[in-house]
Design an enzyme around this catalytic site. Structure first.
Site, PDB file in Angstrom:
ATOM      1  N   SER A  69      -5.536   2.225  -5.821  1.00  0.00           N
ATOM      2  CA  SER A  69      -5.677   3.435  -5.011  1.00  0.00           C
ATOM      3  C   SER A  69      -5.510   4.676  -5.898  1.00  0.00           C
ATOM      4  CB  SER A  69      -4.649   3.378  -3.870  1.00  0.00           C
ATOM      5  OG  SER A  69      -4.951   4.319  -2.902  1.00  0.00           O
ATOM      6  N   ASP A 101     -12.085  -2.920   2.531  1.00  0.00           N
ATOM      7  CA  ASP A 101     -11.468  -1.605   2.276  1.00  0.00           C
ATOM      8  C   ASP A 101     -12.471  -0.521   2.664  1.00  0.00           C
ATOM      9  OD1 ASP A 101     -10.321   0.707   1.253  1.00  0.00           O
ATOM     10  OD2 ASP A 101      -9.851  -0.152  -0.708  1.00  0.00           O
ATOM     11  N   HIS A 107      -7.537  -1.732   2.768  1.00  0.00           N
ATOM     12  CA  HIS A 107      -7.180  -1.082   1.503  1.00  0.00           C
ATOM     13  C   HIS A 107      -5.869  -1.608   0.907  1.00  0.00           C
ATOM     14  CE1 HIS A 107      -6.821   2.093  -1.440  1.00  0.00           C
ATOM     15  NE2 HIS A 107      -5.679   2.490  -0.921  1.00  0.00           N
TER      16      HIS A 107
HETATM   17  N1  LIG Z   1      -0.006   2.278   1.205  1.00  0.00           N
HETATM   18  C1  LIG Z   1      -0.060   2.726  -0.144  1.00  0.00           C
HETATM   19  C2  LIG Z   1      -1.437   2.879  -0.635  1.00  0.00           C
HETATM   20  C3  LIG Z   1      -2.123   4.108  -0.127  1.00  0.00           C
HETATM   21  O1  LIG Z   1      -3.264   4.324  -0.883  1.00  0.00           O
HETATM   22  C4  LIG Z   1       0.752   3.978  -0.322  1.00  0.00           C
HETATM   23  O2  LIG Z   1       1.291   4.473   0.655  1.00  0.00           O
HETATM   24  O3  LIG Z   1       0.900   4.438  -1.443  1.00  0.00           O
END
Ligand SMILES: N[C@@H](CCO)C(=O)O
Ligand SMILES: CC(=O)SCCNC(=O)CCNC(=O)[C@H](O)C(C)(C)COP(=O)(O)OP(=O)(O)OC[C@H]1O[C@@H](n2cnc3c(N)ncnc32)[C@H](O)[C@@H]1OP(=O)(O)O
Length: 397
Positions: A158, A331, A364
């Site tokens: 991410s 995702d 994701h």
């Molecule tokens: N759930 C993760 C990934 C979000 O992209 C976060 O809160 O960092």
């Protein structure tokens, strides 16, 4: 430079991370200067004598440096403890793993809660805007400080993947291998839109006080909680939500429609509502609203091609870095199509790139979950790259 192991025992959690403190600080892209600069980080494994086995793991939006050990704030296992450790895909018997808290964060690195030396007060709502380049620049200071010339690999999911790409774009000679997971070379209009809704939820909270809520002894808990609830939906998938909760209603109620005798529309709750409220309230206990705003904005600014007249291959033109780009089929926040775009640009640049789309219906956040295909991909890529780097197991031990 000062290297300290924080151990605040007066009250609250005992932190086990280390902190790099750079008195001269660093200039930001926006023109502001942050001094001092602090980067809180955790390490795992042993740095080899030739300092060539270091892997930098970059965390996502709300992650932190507690990668593979219990998080002192939440008491939960490190966010990638199933991935990083002895014998695990990122094998700490072989690699030296560094995980810093991002600039702008709220777990010890310089961020909105830090003291602004000019005013003698915390930055709070006045913290300057930062970019992914700034975040990486702070990590470069850390890597320099640790005496590492070239990272064996930079890995991240991410927003962590955005940092991995920025590392290669800004310092191609310092990254042997890069593993961007569930990420994109730009933040899409849809993702900026979601971030904006999150931010507006914070601004609408009466305890927001233009970012100076701590002066009022308050936190915009409702706004931040709603922001997280909304964002959390984007980290999952319809399949995952249906499987976890379906249309189940809490307690004995067979239907979510209130009985005639019940005067309240909200007397009962769908399980999914209860789950989101839980996600919102636990988040508020561990995260700062100003950090959330600062970091979501840094993600929104991210667009590697735009910095090169729209040519996404340009930032990778000079790199010899080996890439493994990973996406997840379900995702919808950082869809496979965006990874493909990146792979095409890397191919155009003549980079050494492999690409894996992992079948998963978990959306994701699949990169944080038990996904054996991801484990195999990470392990295989890193071990293969280690052979090409001439990194022997013995050397790293
Ligand atoms: N759930 C993760 C990934 C979000 O992209 C976060 O809160 O960092
Ligand atoms: C990426 C980085 O760099 S680090 C940041 C990553 N961490 C986060 O994002 C933290 C929040 N995110 C999550 O919890 C994510 O869903 C994941 C992917 C990390 C974990 O996923 P899973 O293991 O599938 O957990 P799940 O999504 O089911 O959530 C479990 C939690 O929901 C709670 N829960 C489950 N069902 C319900 C319900 N019906 N009502 C209320 N609470 C519920 C559980 O009790 C559990 O609570 P806890 O975390 O306080 O122990």
């Amino acid at each position: 430079m000062d290297r300290s192991v924080s151990s605040s025992v007066e009250e609250g959690p005992v932190y086990t991370h280390q902190t790099m403190r750079l008195e001269e600080g660093m200039a930001l892209e926006c023109g502001a200067h942050l001094a001092p600069l602090e980067v809180a980080y955790c390490t795992y494994g042993t740095l080899s004598a030739s300092r060539d086995n270091a892997i930098l793991v970059c965390h996502a939006l709300t992650g932190d440096q507690y990668l593979a050990e219990p998080n002192p704030l939440t008491g939960k296992p490190g966010w990638w403890s199933r991935m990083v450790g002895p014998g695990l895909p990122i094998d700490t018997d072989r690699f030296f793993v560094i995980c810093p808290n991002v600039l702008g964060g709220c777990m010890g690195s310089t961020g909105p809660r830090s003291l602004c030396t000019e005013t003698g007060k915390a930055w709070d709502g006045e913290f300057p805007p930062i970019t992914m380049h700034d975040i990486v620049a702070s990590q470069v200071r850390l890597v320099d400080y640790l005496g590492i010339e070239r990272l064996f690999a930079v890995v991240g999911g991410s927003m962590g993947g955005m940092q991995a790409l920025t590392w290669v774009a800004d310092h191609p000679e310092r990254v042997f291998a890069a593993l961007p997971i569930a990420t994109s070379p730009f933040h899409s209009a849809q993702n900026i839109a979601f971030n904006e809704v999150s931010r507006q939820a914070i601004f609408a909270d009466p305890h927001w006080h233009d970012g100076h809520y701590r002066d009022f002894g308050a936190i915009p808990a409702r706004g931040l909680g709603v922001a997280r609830m909304m964002a959390h939906i984007t980290y999952l998938s319809e399949e995952a939500l249906s499987r976890k909760f379906g249309r189940r209603v809490r307690k004995e109620a067979a239907t979510a429609i209130p009985a005639a005798s019940s005067p309240s529309l909200f007397g009962e709750m769908f399980e999914v509502e209860s789950y989101l409220r839980h996600q919102g309230s636990t988040f508020v206990r561990r995260f700062d609203a100003n950090s959330y705003l600062t970091i979501t904005r840094a993600m929104d600014y991210f667009d590697l091609a735009a910095e090169h007249d729209g040519d996404l291959s340009a930032p990778f033109g000079k790199c010899e870095t080996r890439f493994c780009v990973v996406s997840f089929s379900s995702d919808w926040l950082f869809p496979t199509s965006q990874s493909r775009l990146l792979v095409r640009a890397l191919n155009k640049a003549g980079a050494n790139v492999s690409f894996v789309e992992i079948e998963s219906d978990r959306g994701h956040d699949a990169f944080l979950l038990d996904e054996p295909d991801l484990d195999r991909t990470v392990r295989g890529f890193l071990n293969g790259a280690a052979e090409h780097a001439g990194l022997t197991r013995e050397e790293a031990l």
